[in-house]
Design a protein around this motif. Structure first.
Motif, PDB file in Angstrom:
ATOM      1  N   SER A  38       0.827  -1.203   0.000  1.00  0.00           N
ATOM      2  CA  SER A  38       0.000   0.000   0.000  1.00  0.00           C
ATOM      3  C   SER A  38       0.862   1.255   0.000  1.00  0.00           C
ATOM      4  O   SER A  38       0.609   2.204  -0.754  1.00  0.00           O
ATOM      5  CB  SER A  38      -0.924   0.005   1.218  1.00  0.00           C
ATOM      6  OG  SER A  38      -1.861  -1.052   1.162  1.00  0.00           O
TER       7      SER A  38
ATOM      8  N   ILE B 144      -4.668  -0.492   0.291  1.00  0.00           N
ATOM      9  CA  ILE B 144      -5.377  -1.705  -0.133  1.00  0.00           C
ATOM     10  C   ILE B 144      -6.237  -2.149   1.040  1.00  0.00           C
ATOM     11  O   ILE B 144      -5.750  -2.737   2.000  1.00  0.00           O
ATOM     12  CB  ILE B 144      -4.390  -2.812  -0.545  1.00  0.00           C
ATOM     13  CG1 ILE B 144      -3.480  -2.316  -1.668  1.00  0.00           C
ATOM     14  CG2 ILE B 144      -5.144  -4.064  -0.983  1.00  0.00           C
ATOM     15  CD1 ILE B 144      -2.377  -3.299  -2.053  1.00  0.00           C
TER      16      ILE B 144
ATOM     17  N   THR C 296      -9.436  -5.110  -5.359  1.00  0.00           N
ATOM     18  CA  THR C 296      -8.017  -5.462  -5.283  1.00  0.00           C
ATOM     19  C   THR C 296      -7.748  -6.373  -4.098  1.00  0.00           C
ATOM     20  O   THR C 296      -7.047  -7.395  -4.215  1.00  0.00           O
ATOM     21  CB  THR C 296      -7.165  -4.188  -5.174  1.00  0.00           C
ATOM     22  OG1 THR C 296      -7.448  -3.322  -6.274  1.00  0.00           O
ATOM     23  CG2 THR C 296      -5.687  -4.527  -5.160  1.00  0.00           C
TER      24      THR C 296
END
Length: 266
Positions: A111, A118, A126
């Motif tokens: 991330s 995420i 995702t």
């Protein structure tokens, strides 16, 4: 073997995966220890992987691990002994972080380098792909582990490792590395979803594998085998219509995402 899962901490874990839970809070949290213990689902889930058992013959693809007295086998052991000297160094501490793929570990690093969190709120498609692919790692990786049944490097050795020693390590095979397979699979997928960040995504995946060597829980050839099997698995995933559809959703949501993750290194 099934055991009760201890409580997990961390905001990233709670937020990122709460929507995947399939049981109530009062239900016992049971996990499958067929792969590395830290690879088990962070919380119970109704999700399944994309691939069916036997779609990839990992044992045949990889072949056996190197014999202990071979040059590669000796190099594996030498690397294990050499990396014990990293105990308590910054790289050792990073390996401890990398051990936790979900709760603030690898997922947070992806991330931070991606510049997008995420999580279930901002990038659910995702996150869903990564979760399902981690399940595929077990489907594809476990038969090869069971077939070759290679003992982990620290078994019968009392030198330091970066994670607590547990009984499952005595029976859970070392080859291929499940962490390495998961990290490399995630890297390949995220690099495809965000090509401009491909180098960063692949760097995280590489680091996750190297950290397993530094931790002392895998040989270097276990890591290589994990990456090889990950590449084969991701290639096969591209023939799956549901995976393709999920990738389209994930690509669109990442293009829309704006908020950067918090608490990232400067």
């Amino acid at each position: 073997m099934i055991r009760h899962l201890p409580p997990f901490a961390g905001v990233a874990l709670a937020v990122g995966l709460a929507a995947c839970a399939a049981t109530t809070a009062s239900s016992p949290q049971l996990v499958d220890e067929s792969l590395d213990a830290p690879l088990v689902n962070p919380i119970p889930t109704s999700l399944t992987g994309y691939l069916a058992q036997g779609v990839i013959d990992g044992a045949t693809l990889l072949g056996p691990p190197p014999a202990p007295d071979s040059l590669i086998g000796q190099a594996d052991r030498a690397r294990y002994l050499e990396t014990r000297a990293l105990n308590d160094t910054p790289r050792w501490k990073q390996a401890m972080v990398d051990n936790d793929l979900w709760g603030g570990g690898a997922l947070k690093q992806y991330s931070c380098r991606l510049g997008v969190s995420i999580d279930e709120k901002q990038t659910p498609a995702t996150l869903r792909i990564l979760h399902r692919v981690e399940l595929d790692v077990r489907t594809v990786g476990k038969p090869a582990k069971d077939h070759y049944n290679r003992a982990r490097p620290m078994i019968g050795d009392d030198r330091p490792i970066c994670v607590p020693r547990e009984d499952w390590m005595k029976t859970n095979a070392s080859y291929p590395s499940g962490h390495s397979m998961t990290g490399w699979s995630w890297s390949l997928i995220l690099a495809e979803l965000a090509p401009a960040k491909a180098d960063d995504m692949l760097a995280v995946g590489k680091q996750i594998g190297e950290s397993r060597i530094i931790c002392g829980v895998h040989y270097a050839s276990d890591i290589e085998a994990g990456r090889t099997l990950a590449g084969a698995m991701v290639a096969r995933l591209h023939a799956d219509p549901q995976f393709q559809a999920d990738m389209r959703k994930a690509r669109a949501e990442l293009a829309r995402a704006k908020a950067a993750p918090r608490n990232c290194p400067a």
